[in-house]
Design a protein around this motif. Structure first.
Motif, PDB file in Angstrom:
ATOM      1  N   VAL A  82       1.824  11.431   2.448  1.00 22.64           N
ATOM      2  CA  VAL A  82       0.431  11.100   2.770  1.00 22.64           C
ATOM      3  C   VAL A  82       0.439  10.184   3.994  1.00 22.64           C
ATOM      4  CG1 VAL A  82      -1.664   9.927   1.976  1.00 22.64           C
ATOM      5  CG2 VAL A  82      -0.328  11.331   0.376  1.00 22.64           C
ATOM      6  N   LEU A  83      -0.436  10.494   4.938  1.00 21.31           N
ATOM      7  CA  LEU A  83      -0.615   9.664   6.134  1.00 21.31           C
ATOM      8  C   LEU A  83      -2.020   9.072   6.116  1.00 21.31           C
ATOM      9  CD1 LEU A  83       0.869  12.085   8.827  1.00 21.31           C
ATOM     10  CD2 LEU A  83       2.015  10.186   7.685  1.00 21.31           C
ATOM     11  N   ARG A 140       2.401   5.671   6.199  1.00 20.80           N
ATOM     12  CA  ARG A 140       3.076   6.850   5.646  1.00 20.80           C
ATOM     13  C   ARG A 140       3.624   6.508   4.268  1.00 20.80           C
ATOM     14  NH1 ARG A 140       5.815  11.071   8.129  1.00 20.80           N
ATOM     15  NH2 ARG A 140       5.173  10.214  10.111  1.00 20.80           N
ATOM     16  N   SER A 141       3.415   7.417   3.313  1.00 24.48           N
ATOM     17  CA  SER A 141       3.921   7.219   1.965  1.00 24.48           C
ATOM     18  C   SER A 141       4.422   8.553   1.417  1.00 24.48           C
ATOM     19  CB  SER A 141       2.821   6.665   1.061  1.00 24.48           C
ATOM     20  OG  SER A 141       3.302   6.459  -0.244  1.00 24.48           O
ATOM     21  N   VAL A 142       5.686   8.592   1.006  1.00 25.29           N
ATOM     22  CA  VAL A 142       6.267   9.791   0.399  1.00 25.29           C
ATOM     23  C   VAL A 142       6.049   9.713  -1.109  1.00 25.29           C
ATOM     24  CG1 VAL A 142       8.395  11.096  -0.005  1.00 25.29           C
ATOM     25  CG2 VAL A 142       7.993  10.003   2.224  1.00 25.29           C
ATOM     26  N   PRO A 156       0.818  -1.214   0.000  1.00 26.28           N
ATOM     27  CA  PRO A 156       0.000   0.000   0.000  1.00 26.28           C
ATOM     28  C   PRO A 156       0.855   1.268   0.000  1.00 26.28           C
ATOM     29  CG  PRO A 156      -0.895  -1.583   1.541  1.00 26.28           C
ATOM     30  CD  PRO A 156       0.438  -2.124   1.086  1.00 26.28           C
ATOM     31  N   ARG A 157       0.484   2.212  -0.873  1.00 19.91           N
ATOM     32  CA  ARG A 157       1.223   3.462  -0.994  1.00 19.91           C
ATOM     33  C   ARG A 157       0.311   4.516  -1.593  1.00 19.91           C
ATOM     34  NH1 ARG A 157       3.085   4.606  -6.235  1.00 19.91           N
ATOM     35  NH2 ARG A 157       2.601   2.977  -7.744  1.00 19.91           N
ATOM     36  N   ALA A 158       0.774   5.754  -1.568  1.00 19.33           N
ATOM     37  CA  ALA A 158       0.064   6.858  -2.216  1.00 19.33           C
ATOM     38  C   ALA A 158       0.787   7.201  -3.509  1.00 19.33           C
ATOM     39  CB  ALA A 158       0.017   8.064  -1.290  1.00 19.33           C
ATOM     40  N   SER A 159       0.066   7.828  -4.423  1.00 15.85           N
ATOM     41  CA  SER A 159       0.671   8.246  -5.689  1.00 15.85           C
ATOM     42  C   SER A 159      -0.095   9.441  -6.233  1.00 15.85           C
ATOM     43  CB  SER A 159       0.668   7.092  -6.688  1.00 15.85           C
ATOM     44  OG  SER A 159      -0.646   6.635  -6.917  1.00 15.85           O
ATOM     45  N   ALA A 208       2.126  20.740   3.738  1.00 13.44           N
ATOM     46  CA  ALA A 208       1.929  21.207   2.361  1.00 13.44           C
ATOM     47  C   ALA A 208       3.011  20.629   1.445  1.00 13.44           C
ATOM     48  CB  ALA A 208       1.973  22.725   2.323  1.00 13.44           C
ATOM     49  N   PRO A 209       2.658  20.363   0.187  1.00  8.07           N
ATOM     50  CA  PRO A 209       3.669  19.884  -0.772  1.00  8.07           C
ATOM     51  C   PRO A 209       4.805  20.897  -0.927  1.00  8.07           C
ATOM     52  CG  PRO A 209       1.456  19.624  -1.652  1.00  8.07           C
ATOM     53  CD  PRO A 209       1.321  20.440  -0.412  1.00  8.07           C
ATOM     54  N   LYS A 210       5.954  20.389  -1.335  1.00  3.82           N
ATOM     55  CA  LYS A 210       7.134  21.238  -1.528  1.00  3.82           C
ATOM     56  C   LYS A 210       7.583  21.156  -2.982  1.00  3.82           C
ATOM     57  CE  LYS A 210       9.169  20.934   3.083  1.00  3.82           C
ATOM     58  NZ  LYS A 210       8.187  20.186   3.802  1.00  3.82           N
ATOM     59  N   TRP A 211       8.092  22.270  -3.505  1.00  2.00           N
ATOM     60  CA  TRP A 211       8.706  22.316  -4.827  1.00  2.00           C
ATOM     61  C   TRP A 211      10.210  22.210  -4.615  1.00  2.00           C
ATOM     62  CZ3 TRP A 211       8.683  21.509  -9.693  1.00  2.00           C
ATOM     63  CH2 TRP A 211       9.571  22.141 -10.547  1.00  2.00           C
ATOM     64  N   ILE A 212      10.842  21.251  -5.276  1.00  2.00           N
ATOM     65  CA  ILE A 212      12.283  21.036  -5.155  1.00  2.00           C
ATOM     66  C   ILE A 212      12.908  21.249  -6.536  1.00  2.00           C
ATOM     67  CG2 ILE A 212      14.098  19.399  -4.531  1.00  2.00           C
ATOM     68  CD1 ILE A 212      11.852  17.986  -2.805  1.00  2.00           C
ATOM     69  N   PRO A 213      13.543  22.410  -6.767  1.00  5.57           N
ATOM     70  CA  PRO A 213      14.170  22.674  -8.069  1.00  5.57           C
ATOM     71  C   PRO A 213      15.316  21.705  -8.330  1.00  5.57           C
ATOM     72  CG  PRO A 213      14.008  24.692  -6.757  1.00  5.57           C
ATOM     73  CD  PRO A 213      13.688  23.534  -5.853  1.00  5.57           C
TER      74      PRO A 213
END
Length: 161
Positions: A135-136, A148-150, A29-32, A80-85
């Motif tokens: 996501v939790l 927990r899923s990154v 199980p995971r998030a996507s 909150a989501p993060k933007w990683i350049p």
């Protein structure tokens, strides 16, 4: 992904039942995020988004994606989501998000708002980076810890003066 038709004509592409069965036999199980990669410079698949590069002073580019929570019926983003350049030009992007407070049932939304900062008004090329969020979900049967899923999704946009 099916070669030829754009993203809005084909959705998630073609389903291969045998391959799906093999994946599910070993599924964890995971998030996507759907779509799982966002290359807005890829034509014709990302038409009409690929036809106009982003530039400073334009209205924000907006795109909605679906967060899929395969860990349980309910869930939420840890923060909150993060933007990683990742490319040099990506530092010139102002990326903001709106998202579901609760993922229910099994899904929610992630809205992206992308603009070119004043520092990028003379830039020409592709800017790439990634969106990252966690996501939790409540523990499953017999579990005590939160699930927990990154999720990390690559993003590419064209930038022009």
């Amino acid at each position: 992904k099916i070669p030829g038709p754009m993203i809005y004509e084909q959705g998630n592409g073609r389903l291969d039942l045998e391959a799906s069965y093999e994946i599910l036999k070993h599924y964890t199980p995971r998030a996507s995020l759907v779509p799982g990669a966002l290359d807005f410079s890829q034509c014709p698949y990302m038409w009409p988004h690929c036809k106009q590069d982003l530039y400073h002073g334009a209205m924000p580019f907006m795109f909605n994606a679906t967060i899929v929570n395969g860990m349980g019926l309910t869930g939420w983003l840890e923060e909150a989501p993060k933007w990683i350049p990742e490319s040099g030009y990506a530092v010139h992007l102002d990326v903001r998000f709106a998202f579901s407070e609760e993922l229910w049932p099994w899904s929610g939304y992630l809205a992206l708002y992308i603009r070119v900062k004043a520092s990028g008004k003379a830039v020409q090329g592709k800017a790439s980076g990634k969106i990252s969020f966690t996501v939790l979900s409540p523990p499953g049967k017999g579990e005590t810890a939160l699930r927990r899923s990154v999720v990390e999704v690559p993003v590419t946009v064209g930038v022009t003066p």
